[in-house]
Design an enzyme around this catalytic site. Structure first.
Site, PDB file in Angstrom:
ATOM      1  NE  ARG A   1      68.840  10.777  43.689  1.00  0.00           N
ATOM      2  CZ  ARG A   1      68.840   9.647  44.010  1.00  0.00           C
ATOM      3  NH1 ARG A   1      69.309   9.564  42.743  1.00  0.00           N
ATOM      4  NH2 ARG A   1      68.522   8.447  44.526  1.00  0.00           N
TER       5      ARG A   1
ATOM      6  CE  LYS B   1      56.647  30.569  42.906  1.00  0.00           C
ATOM      7  NZ  LYS B   1      55.696  30.570  42.814  1.00  0.00           N
TER       8      LYS B   1
ATOM      9  CD  GLU C   1      49.158  36.088  35.310  1.00  0.00           C
ATOM     10  OE1 GLU C   1      50.284  36.978  36.042  1.00  0.00           O
ATOM     11  OE2 GLU C   1      48.312  34.966  36.063  1.00  0.00           O
TER      12      GLU C   1
ATOM     13  CE  LYS D   1      57.258  33.983  37.028  1.00  0.00           C
ATOM     14  NZ  LYS D   1      56.932  33.374  36.279  1.00  0.00           N
TER      15      LYS D   1
ATOM     16  CD  GLU E   1      56.514  32.765  46.159  1.00  0.00           C
ATOM     17  OE1 GLU E   1      55.556  32.702  46.812  1.00  0.00           O
ATOM     18  OE2 GLU E   1      55.816  32.241  44.708  1.00  0.00           O
TER      19      GLU E   1
ATOM     20  NE  ARG F   1      59.428  33.226  41.022  1.00  0.00           N
ATOM     21  CZ  ARG F   1      59.644  32.031  40.581  1.00  0.00           C
ATOM     22  NH1 ARG F   1      60.971  31.677  41.275  1.00  0.00           N
ATOM     23  NH2 ARG F   1      59.631  32.063  39.953  1.00  0.00           N
TER      24      ARG F   1
ATOM     25  CG  ASN G   1      51.760  34.288  44.531  1.00  0.00           C
ATOM     26  OD1 ASN G   1      52.006  34.341  44.104  1.00  0.00           O
ATOM     27  ND2 ASN G   1      53.020  34.670  45.961  1.00  0.00           N
TER      28      ASN G   1
ATOM     29  CG  HIS H   1      47.915  34.722  41.362  1.00  0.00           C
ATOM     30  ND1 HIS H   1      48.199  35.855  40.958  1.00  0.00           N
ATOM     31  CD2 HIS H   1      48.480  33.739  40.336  1.00  0.00           C
ATOM     32  CE1 HIS H   1      48.898  35.541  39.390  1.00  0.00           C
ATOM     33  NE2 HIS H   1      48.928  34.412  39.066  1.00  0.00           N
TER      34      HIS H   1
ATOM     35  CG  HIS I   1      45.791  29.528  43.886  1.00  0.00           C
ATOM     36  ND1 HIS I   1      46.914  30.084  44.123  1.00  0.00           N
ATOM     37  CD2 HIS I   1      46.086  30.169  42.553  1.00  0.00           C
ATOM     38  CE1 HIS I   1      47.913  30.029  43.088  1.00  0.00           C
ATOM     39  NE2 HIS I   1      47.245  30.411  41.924  1.00  0.00           N
TER      40      HIS I   1
ATOM     41  CG  HIS J   1      46.104  30.928  35.801  1.00  0.00           C
ATOM     42  ND1 HIS J   1      46.265  30.863  37.087  1.00  0.00           N
ATOM     43  CD2 HIS J   1      46.970  31.551  36.186  1.00  0.00           C
ATOM     44  CE1 HIS J   1      46.910  31.136  38.230  1.00  0.00           C
ATOM     45  NE2 HIS J   1      47.859  31.738  38.189  1.00  0.00           N
TER      46      HIS J   1
END
Length: 365
Positions: free
Chosen positions: A123, A145, A187, A229, A239, A243, A247, A250, A254, A267
């Protein structure tokens, strides 16, 4: 040799992002101060197993950690629940405990998967990021993330799990293939578009130094982008609003990755293409001046990033976009530029406009 530090402070957690050459030698002593325990694990990808992975494990052992080394395969196709499960088993077999730190050494995929492992093992255990690619340094390693891909799309299963430390040894860039370097530069361009025109201009002015991996220039490049960032993450950790600006490009990217099986375009290459598509769409919609697109293409060409590519049919790409986790109420949400340094979130874009954007970056057969 020059070093830099950025602090990321959240209401429930804070950590340092340290940047500079030779920092992996200090990994063990830094982790021991933050997460003292008998046992630890390093999770490396195969690309760095015999280089930076061994160096990281040696530093951990020199500091007194009984260190388990786990190796994960390279490639987006291995960012899966199967890899996640295999790594969990390694930690269980070696009896790591709840206070045992887990260190990711490698690119963004390694960091994402390792972070997800750390978030759920018993956990949640302490997690340290040691990114070895420029893309991971300026993006994936900062912000907490974590996750894996599913057949339906990218990063659909995961958790937010902030690291205890991000240690960025810029010497690792010396062994980075040129194509991987370019992925990180995409990026950096993104950060300039969404937040900082000064950075955007600096990238063009320093393109040659960046491509030659000038030491001081690379430390400054990473520091500047990490600061952007980190600031965005501090303002919006989960997000809920700002935030999502990260994207930019992106949603297109994706779709490119998923529709080509994650093995045609890396990527960062997909992000570079996605940014051009999104900016073309914004220009055609009258949201920003055409100069934004002209300058974006100029910067990407100076750095060696793609602006057009051979892609699947636009309708196939749009079908993939509909499965993106950022789709809300059935609408494709896009981040579009208003000018260099500012973007907006838009969810009323027509399918026709998106098709046009895809065609603008597609090289005809």
């Amino acid at each position: 040799m020059e070093r830099a530090k950025v602090d990321l402070i959240l209401p429930h957690h804070q950590y340092e992002i340290v940047i500079g050459p030779g920092l992996l030698d200090e990994l063990g002593e830094r982790v021991m101060k933050l997460a003292k325990h008998d046992k630890a694990a390093t999770i490396n990808d195969e690309n760095v197993e015999k280089t930076w992975g061994l160096k990281a494990a040696r530093a951990m052992r020199d500091a007194g950690f009984d260190t388990t080394i786990a190796i994960m395969p390279v490639g987006e196709e291995h960012k899966t629940l199967q890899t996640f499960s295999q790594l969990q088993s390694v930690l269980l077999d070696n009896k790591l405990e709840r206070k045992s730190p887990v260190v990711a050494v490698g690119g963004g995929i390694t960091g994402d998967v390792t972070g997800f492992v750390a978030s759920s093992y018993l956990r949640g255990v302490p997690f340290i990021q040691c990114p070895t690619t420029l893309l991971a340094m300026v993006d994936a390693s900062v912000g907490g993330k974590t996750g894996v891909n599913m057949p339906q799309g990218k990063n659909l299963v995961g958790a937010f799990h902030q690291p205890h430390l991000v240690l960025i040894d810029t010497e690792t860039l010396d062994t980075l293939p040129e194509r991987e370097l370019l992925c990180g530069l995409a990026e950096c361009v993104k950060h300039g578009i969404i937040r900082d025109e000064q950075l955007f201009t600096w990238l063009l002015d320093n393109a040659d130094k960046i491509k030659s991996l000038d030491r001081a220039t690379m430390v400054e490049l990473v520091r500047w982008n990490v600061q952007i960032k980190a600031t965005v993450v501090m303002n919006d950790e989960k997000e809920a609003g700002e935030r999502a600006h990260l994207n930019f490009g992106h949603t297109f990217a994706h779709a490119i990755e998923a529709s080509t099986g994650y093995n045609t375009y890396k990527h960062g290459e997909a992000v570079a293409l996605g940014m051009v598509a999104a900016t073309h769409l914004a220009v055609e919609a009258g949201r920003c001046d055409k100069e934004v697109l002209t300058r974006l293409i100029a910067v990407q060409e100076a750095l060696g990033l793609p602006c057009k590519a051979k892609l699947p049919h636009a309708l196939k790409l749009i079908d993939v976009m509909r499965h993106d986790k950022k789709v809300a109420d059935g609408k494709i949400r896009l981040v579009l530029p208003d000018k260099i340094g500012a973007v907006s979130i838009v969810d009323d874009t027509s399918i026709e406009a998106i098709v046009d954007a895809w065609q603008a970056i597609t090289i005809p057969e």
